[in-house]
Design an enzyme around this catalytic site. Structure first.
Site, short mmCIF file in Angstrom:
data_model
loop_
_atom_site.label_atom_id
_atom_site.label_comp_id
_atom_site.label_asym_id
_atom_site.label_seq_id
_atom_site.Cartn_x
_atom_site.Cartn_y
_atom_site.Cartn_z
N GLU A 1 25.05 28.59 59.29
CA GLU A 1 24.24 27.82 58.34
C GLU A 1 23.23 26.88 58.98
O GLU A 1 22.33 26.39 58.28
CB GLU A 1 25.15 27.03 57.39
CG GLU A 1 25.81 25.82 57.99
CD GLU A 1 25.92 24.67 56.98
OE1 GLU A 1 25.65 24.88 55.80
OE2 GLU A 1 26.28 23.57 57.41
N HIS B 1 31.44 22.56 59.67
CA HIS B 1 30.51 21.59 59.08
C HIS B 1 30.32 20.33 59.89
O HIS B 1 29.20 19.83 59.98
CB HIS B 1 30.92 21.21 57.65
CG HIS B 1 29.98 20.26 56.99
ND1 HIS B 1 28.68 20.59 56.65
CD2 HIS B 1 30.14 18.96 56.60
CE1 HIS B 1 28.09 19.55 56.08
NE2 HIS B 1 28.93 18.54 56.04
N HIS C 1 34.43 25.00 54.86
CA HIS C 1 33.26 24.24 55.27
C HIS C 1 33.27 22.92 54.50
O HIS C 1 32.92 22.87 53.32
CB HIS C 1 32.00 25.05 54.95
CG HIS C 1 30.77 24.52 55.59
ND1 HIS C 1 30.45 24.77 56.90
CD2 HIS C 1 29.76 23.75 55.10
CE1 HIS C 1 29.30 24.19 57.19
NE2 HIS C 1 28.86 23.55 56.12
N HIS D 1 24.09 24.42 53.67
CA HIS D 1 22.70 24.60 54.09
C HIS D 1 22.21 26.05 53.96
O HIS D 1 21.07 26.34 54.34
CB HIS D 1 22.52 24.14 55.53
CG HIS D 1 22.67 22.66 55.73
ND1 HIS D 1 22.13 21.74 54.86
CD2 HIS D 1 23.33 21.94 56.68
CE1 HIS D 1 22.43 20.51 55.27
NE2 HIS D 1 23.16 20.61 56.37
#
Length: 265
Positions: free
Chosen positions: A39, A177, A152, A68
């Site tokens: 991401e 994350h 995440h 994201h």
């Protein structure tokens, strides 16, 4: 089966580290499946087609993501046509792509990979990840002995709770994350491997992958600022996971951190 799980890939340095290091890691560790969180792979925020294809070409078979994933609009149709790039499953119905994928090895071992997003301290109104993964396991879990879950999330408590919630029902729950590798890897009592965060693939001399002076100035000024991916002291971080193909229970979880040395970033 031995599985290499890589933390959030941050920009070009993270992609290049994976390109150069993953082939040897697969050979040395006898890896059958490579999973990475993509991401932040495009410029430090989001994933585009070029960065996804680069990671697939490096030997990564499954790309997970997080909040994201929606930053680059070009990835929306790619999510629909490329099932091996998944987004958090607990986004509302109608979001592009899907939040799980079933992968099959050359030995016909099925692996179900599920991507979830936490709600504590996270943006957006999304569905409950606990009830969401329950539904996925009821609908698809019977088809695969091995089940891997990328949680995440920002809050360590939420990740930890998900590990206990799924203990004995999946092979592994790992956090992404926060980009900071934690030292709490273990196998829970009912056979599920767990770690709060697998870390990142990117520059260590940074603030979670971003040029540290820019981040510090942002904290001091509280003004909007543009982030740039750092370039120094790049490393690949993640875990090596070994799972019993017959039972789906974890046999080993081990942290990995491999430095990448190159002038090319």
């Amino acid at each position: 089966m031995r599985i290499l799980i890589l933390g959030d890939v941050v920009g070009r340095p993270g992609r290049r580290a994976i390109r150069d290091l993953v082939p040897d890691l697969m050979k040395d560790e006898k890896i059958g499946l490579v999973i990475a969180n993509a991401e932040n792979s495009a410029g430090g925020m989001g994933v585009d087609v070029k960065s996804a294809e680069e990671l697939f070409s490096a030997g990564v078979q499954i790309l997970t993501s997080g909040n994201h994933i929606w930053k680059k609009k070009e990835i929306y149709p790619y999510l629909e046509s490329h099932p091996c790039l998944i987004r958090p499953a607990n986004y509302p119905n109608g979001a592009p792509g899907r939040g799980w994928v079933e992968w099959q090895s050359e030995q016909a071992h099925r692996v179900l990979i599920v991507n979830l997003q936490g709600r504590v301290f996270m943006p957006g109104n999304i569905d409950d990840p606990f009830r969401c993964v329950d539904a996925i396991l009821k609908g698809h879990g019977h088809r695969a002995r091995i089940v891997i879950v990328d949680m995440h999330a920002e809050a360590t408590s939420e990740k930890n709770a998900m590990g206990w919630f799924l203990d004995g029902r999946v092979s592994a729950v790992y956090g992404t994350h926060t980009h900071v590798q934690t030292a709490d890897e273990r196998i829970l009592p009912k056979g599920t491997a767990y770690i709060t965060d697998v870390g990142m693939c990117g520059p260590m001399d940074s603030v979670i992958g971003i040029e540290r002076d820019l981040v510090i100035q942002g904290f001091l000024s509280q003004l909007p600022r543009q982030f740039d991916v750092a370039k120094e002291n790049v490393a690949l971080q993640g875990i090596v996971l070994e799972v019993d193909e017959d039972t789906g229970k974890a046999l080993e979880i081990r942290r990995v951190r491999v430095p990448w040395k190159s002038s090319e970033v």
